[in-house]
Design a protein around this motif. Structure first.
Motif, PDB file in Angstrom:
ATOM      1  N   PRO A  63       2.352-110.431 -34.944  1.00 10.62           N
ATOM      2  CA  PRO A  63       1.859-109.549 -33.885  1.00 10.62           C
ATOM      3  C   PRO A  63       0.354-109.655 -33.683  1.00 10.62           C
ATOM      4  O   PRO A  63      -0.407-109.941 -34.614  1.00 10.62           O
ATOM      5  CB  PRO A  63       2.246-108.156 -34.388  1.00 10.62           C
ATOM      6  CG  PRO A  63       2.273-108.289 -35.873  1.00 10.62           C
ATOM      7  CD  PRO A  63       2.757-109.678 -36.143  1.00 10.62           C
ATOM      8  N   SER A  64      -0.058-109.412 -32.431  1.00 16.24           N
ATOM      9  CA  SER A  64      -1.481-109.312 -32.133  1.00 16.24           C
ATOM     10  C   SER A  64      -1.976-107.951 -32.611  1.00 16.24           C
ATOM     11  O   SER A  64      -1.191-107.105 -33.055  1.00 16.24           O
ATOM     12  CB  SER A  64      -1.698-109.444 -30.625  1.00 16.24           C
ATOM     13  OG  SER A  64      -1.047-108.390 -29.938  1.00 16.24           O
ATOM     14  N   ARG A  65      -3.288-107.716 -32.483  1.00 14.65           N
ATOM     15  CA  ARG A  65      -3.829-106.426 -32.913  1.00 14.65           C
ATOM     16  C   ARG A  65      -3.232-105.286 -32.109  1.00 14.65           C
ATOM     17  O   ARG A  65      -2.852-104.242 -32.648  1.00 14.65           O
ATOM     18  CB  ARG A  65      -5.353-106.435 -32.767  1.00 14.65           C
ATOM     19  CG  ARG A  65      -6.068-107.364 -33.734  1.00 14.65           C
ATOM     20  CD  ARG A  65      -7.570-107.321 -33.524  1.00 14.65           C
ATOM     21  NE  ARG A  65      -8.253-108.236 -34.425  1.00 14.65           N
ATOM     22  CZ  ARG A  65      -9.576-108.413 -34.431  1.00 14.65           C
ATOM     23  NH1 ARG A  65     -10.335-107.756 -33.550  1.00 14.65           N
ATOM     24  NH2 ARG A  65     -10.125-109.257 -35.281  1.00 14.65           N
ATOM     25  N   GLY A  66      -3.145-105.494 -30.787  1.00 15.23           N
ATOM     26  CA  GLY A  66      -2.580-104.455 -29.933  1.00 15.23           C
ATOM     27  C   GLY A  66      -1.127-104.173 -30.264  1.00 15.23           C
ATOM     28  O   GLY A  66      -0.705-103.012 -30.337  1.00 15.23           O
ATOM     29  N   GLN A  67      -0.354-105.235 -30.486  1.00 18.16           N
ATOM     30  CA  GLN A  67       1.055-105.057 -30.836  1.00 18.16           C
ATOM     31  C   GLN A  67       1.195-104.360 -32.184  1.00 18.16           C
ATOM     32  O   GLN A  67       2.076-103.511 -32.361  1.00 18.16           O
ATOM     33  CB  GLN A  67       1.758-106.410 -30.876  1.00 18.16           C
ATOM     34  CG  GLN A  67       3.263-106.309 -31.168  1.00 18.16           C
ATOM     35  CD  GLN A  67       3.930-107.666 -31.247  1.00 18.16           C
ATOM     36  OE1 GLN A  67       3.470-108.630 -30.642  1.00 18.16           O
ATOM     37  NE2 GLN A  67       5.013-107.752 -32.020  1.00 18.16           N
ATOM     38  N   SER A  68       0.316-104.680 -33.118  1.00 19.23           N
ATOM     39  CA  SER A  68       0.364-104.043 -34.439  1.00 19.23           C
ATOM     40  C   SER A  68       0.117-102.542 -34.328  1.00 19.23           C
ATOM     41  O   SER A  68       0.812-101.731 -34.955  1.00 19.23           O
ATOM     42  CB  SER A  68      -0.676-104.676 -35.371  1.00 19.23           C
ATOM     43  OG  SER A  68      -0.388-106.035 -35.597  1.00 19.23           O
ATOM     44  N   ILE A  69      -0.893-102.169 -33.521  1.00 18.75           N
ATOM     45  CA  ILE A  69      -1.199-100.745 -33.336  1.00 18.75           C
ATOM     46  C   ILE A  69      -0.025-100.030 -32.675  1.00 18.75           C
ATOM     47  O   ILE A  69       0.357 -98.932 -33.076  1.00 18.75           O
ATOM     48  CB  ILE A  69      -2.488-100.577 -32.502  1.00 18.75           C
ATOM     49  CG1 ILE A  69      -3.690-101.132 -33.274  1.00 18.75           C
ATOM     50  CG2 ILE A  69      -2.713 -99.104 -32.157  1.00 18.75           C
ATOM     51  CD1 ILE A  69      -4.968-101.176 -32.460  1.00 18.75           C
ATOM     52  N   ALA A  70       0.554-100.673 -31.640  1.00 23.30           N
ATOM     53  CA  ALA A  70       1.687-100.076 -30.930  1.00 23.30           C
ATOM     54  C   ALA A  70       2.879 -99.893 -31.871  1.00 23.30           C
ATOM     55  O   ALA A  70       3.546 -98.851 -31.855  1.00 23.30           O
ATOM     56  CB  ALA A  70       2.077-100.950 -29.739  1.00 23.30           C
ATOM     57  N   GLU A  71       3.144-100.890 -32.704  1.00 24.68           N
ATOM     58  CA  GLU A  71       4.270-100.797 -33.634  1.00 24.68           C
ATOM     59  C   GLU A  71       4.030 -99.740 -34.702  1.00 24.68           C
ATOM     60  O   GLU A  71       4.954 -99.019 -35.094  1.00 24.68           O
ATOM     61  CB  GLU A  71       4.515-102.158 -34.282  1.00 24.68           C
ATOM     62  CG  GLU A  71       5.097-103.187 -33.319  1.00 24.68           C
ATOM     63  CD  GLU A  71       5.267-104.558 -33.956  1.00 24.68           C
ATOM     64  OE1 GLU A  71       4.799-104.728 -35.101  1.00 24.68           O
ATOM     65  OE2 GLU A  71       5.873-105.442 -33.311  1.00 24.68           O
ATOM     66  N   LEU A  72       2.780 -99.634 -35.174  1.00 19.46           N
ATOM     67  CA  LEU A  72       2.444 -98.600 -36.154  1.00 19.46           C
ATOM     68  C   LEU A  72       2.632 -97.207 -35.565  1.00 19.46           C
ATOM     69  O   LEU A  72       3.178 -96.302 -36.214  1.00 19.46           O
ATOM     70  CB  LEU A  72       1.008 -98.780 -36.649  1.00 19.46           C
ATOM     71  CG  LEU A  72       0.756 -99.909 -37.653  1.00 19.46           C
ATOM     72  CD1 LEU A  72      -0.741-100.088 -37.888  1.00 19.46           C
ATOM     73  CD2 LEU A  72       1.466 -99.615 -38.979  1.00 19.46           C
ATOM     74  N   ALA A  73       2.155 -97.024 -34.324  1.00 15.34           N
ATOM     75  CA  ALA A  73       2.295 -95.720 -33.653  1.00 15.34           C
ATOM     76  C   ALA A  73       3.763 -95.380 -33.455  1.00 15.34           C
ATOM     77  O   ALA A  73       4.199 -94.245 -33.703  1.00 15.34           O
ATOM     78  CB  ALA A  73       1.558 -95.736 -32.314  1.00 15.34           C
ATOM     79  N   TYR A  74       4.544 -96.367 -33.010  1.00 14.37           N
ATOM     80  CA  TYR A  74       5.980 -96.166 -32.780  1.00 14.37           C
ATOM     81  C   TYR A  74       6.675 -95.771 -34.084  1.00 14.37           C
ATOM     82  O   TYR A  74       7.428 -94.791 -34.136  1.00 14.37           O
ATOM     83  CB  TYR A  74       6.587 -97.450 -32.224  1.00 14.37           C
ATOM     84  CG  TYR A  74       8.048 -97.348 -31.854  1.00 14.37           C
ATOM     85  CD1 TYR A  74       8.447 -97.089 -30.552  1.00 14.37           C
ATOM     86  CD2 TYR A  74       9.042 -97.516 -32.837  1.00 14.37           C
ATOM     87  CE1 TYR A  74       9.794 -96.997 -30.222  1.00 14.37           C
ATOM     88  CE2 TYR A  74      10.384 -97.420 -32.514  1.00 14.37           C
ATOM     89  CZ  TYR A  74      10.756 -97.169 -31.202  1.00 14.37           C
ATOM     90  OH  TYR A  74      12.084 -97.068 -30.884  1.00 14.37           O
TER      91      TYR A  74
END
Length: 249
Positions: A63-74
Motif C-alpha cells: 500500500p501507498s501512504r494514503g492507502q495505509s492511512i485509509a486502511e488503518l482508519a477503516y
C-alpha cells in the motif's frame, strides 16, 4: 493570531474572534450565504473523499501512504463498532465511519493557521449529536418495538426504586445529545482559544520564548485532542447504538 497595542500601551487580543462566522464574499449572512464554516465543512468532506476513495482507487498489495492511512482508519473504526456494539451492528458501520472521518478531518483541518474549525460550533455538533440521537431512537423502536422501553426500566433494581430509576434513565437519555455535542465543541473551542492567548503573549519580548513554548505544547496537545474527541464522539455513538439494539438491562 496577531495582537495589537491599546492606547494604554498594553496588549489586546480576542481569543474568541477566530470562531466568528463570516460571509466569504461580504454582505449580510442569511441561510443561503456561503460562509467560512460552510467552506471548511466542505473541505473536510473533500478530505474524507480524497483519503478514503482516491487513495484506495488503485489498491495494491504494497500500500501507498494514503492507502495505509485509509486502511488503518477503516480497521480502527470497524474494530470499535464490533467490540463495543457487537457483530449485529456491523450494518451501521458506514454511518459510524462517516461520522468519525468527518469529525477527525474537520478537527485536523482546523489546526491549519488561519483556518476555521466547524466542530468548535454548537450549531454543527448539535446537528451531529441529534442525528445520532434520532437514528438510535428509531433503530431502537424498529428493532425492538415497545421492548425498547425496557432501556428505562431497571428490572434488576428493587421494585420500589424502579419508577424513580426510570425517571432518571429517561432524563439521562434525553440529555445525551446535549452532552454529546457540548463535549466535542467545548474541548475543541477551549484548545484553540488557549493557543490564541499564548499567541497574543508571544508579541511581548519578555515572555515571548515562554509563549512560543506554550504554543508548541498546546499545538501538540490539540493534535492529540483532535483525534481523541473524534474517537470519543464515535465510541459514544457505538454505546448508544448498543443500547438501542439490546435495550434490556
Amino acid at each position: 493570531m496577531a495582537s495589537e497595542a491599546t492606547a494604554g500601551g498594553g496588549l489586546e487580543f480576542h481569543p474568541m474572534d477566530q470562531f466568528n462566522i463570516e460571509a466569504l464574499f461580504g454582505g449580510p449572512i442569511t441561510w443561503y450565504t456561503p460562509t467560512n464554516a460552510a467552506m471548511w465543512m466542505i473541505l473536510a468532506i473533500v478530505a474524507v473523499i480524497c483519503l478514503m476513495v482516491l487513495t484506495t482507487s488503485n489498491r495494491s498489495v504494497v500500500p501507498s501512504r494514503g492507502q495505509s492511512i485509509a486502511e488503518l482508519a477503516y480497521g480502527f473504526v470497524y474494530k470499535m463498532v464490533e467490540d463495543v456494539t457487537g457483530k449485529d451492528a456491523i450494518g451501521y458501520f458506514p454511518y459510524i465511519m462517516t461520522l468519525f472521518m468527518f469529525i477527525v478531518c474537520a478537527n485536523f483541518l482546523g489546526l491549519i493557521p488561519g483556518s476555521f474549525t466547524p466542530t468548535s460550533h454548537f450549531a454543527v455538533t448539535v446537528v451531529l449529536a441529534m442525528a445520532v440521537f434520532l437514528t438510535v431512537t428509531i433503530v431502537g423502536f424498529v428493532k425492538n418495538g415497545a421492548g425498547f422501553l425496557g432501556l428505562f426500566w431497571v428490572a434488576s433494581a428493587p421494585l420500589a426504586l424502579r419508577p424513580i430509576l426510570a425517571i432518571i434513565e429517561i432524563i439521562s437519555y434525553f440529555v445525551r445529545p446535549v452532552s454529546h455535542s457540548i463535549r466535542l465543541a467545548g474541548n475543541v473551542m477551549a484548545g484553540h482559544a488557549v493557543i490564541k492567548v499564548f499567541a497574543g503573549f508571544a508579541a511581548i519580548a519578555v515572555v515571548s520564548p515562554v509563549a512560543i513554548l506554550g504554543i508548541t505544547a498546546m499545538y501538540a496537545l490539540e493534535i492529540l485532542v483532535s483525534f481523541i474527541q473524534a474517537y470519543v464522539f464515535t465510541i459514544l455513538t457505538c454505546v448508544y447504538l448498543k443500547d438501542a439494539l439490546h435495550p434490556s438491562h
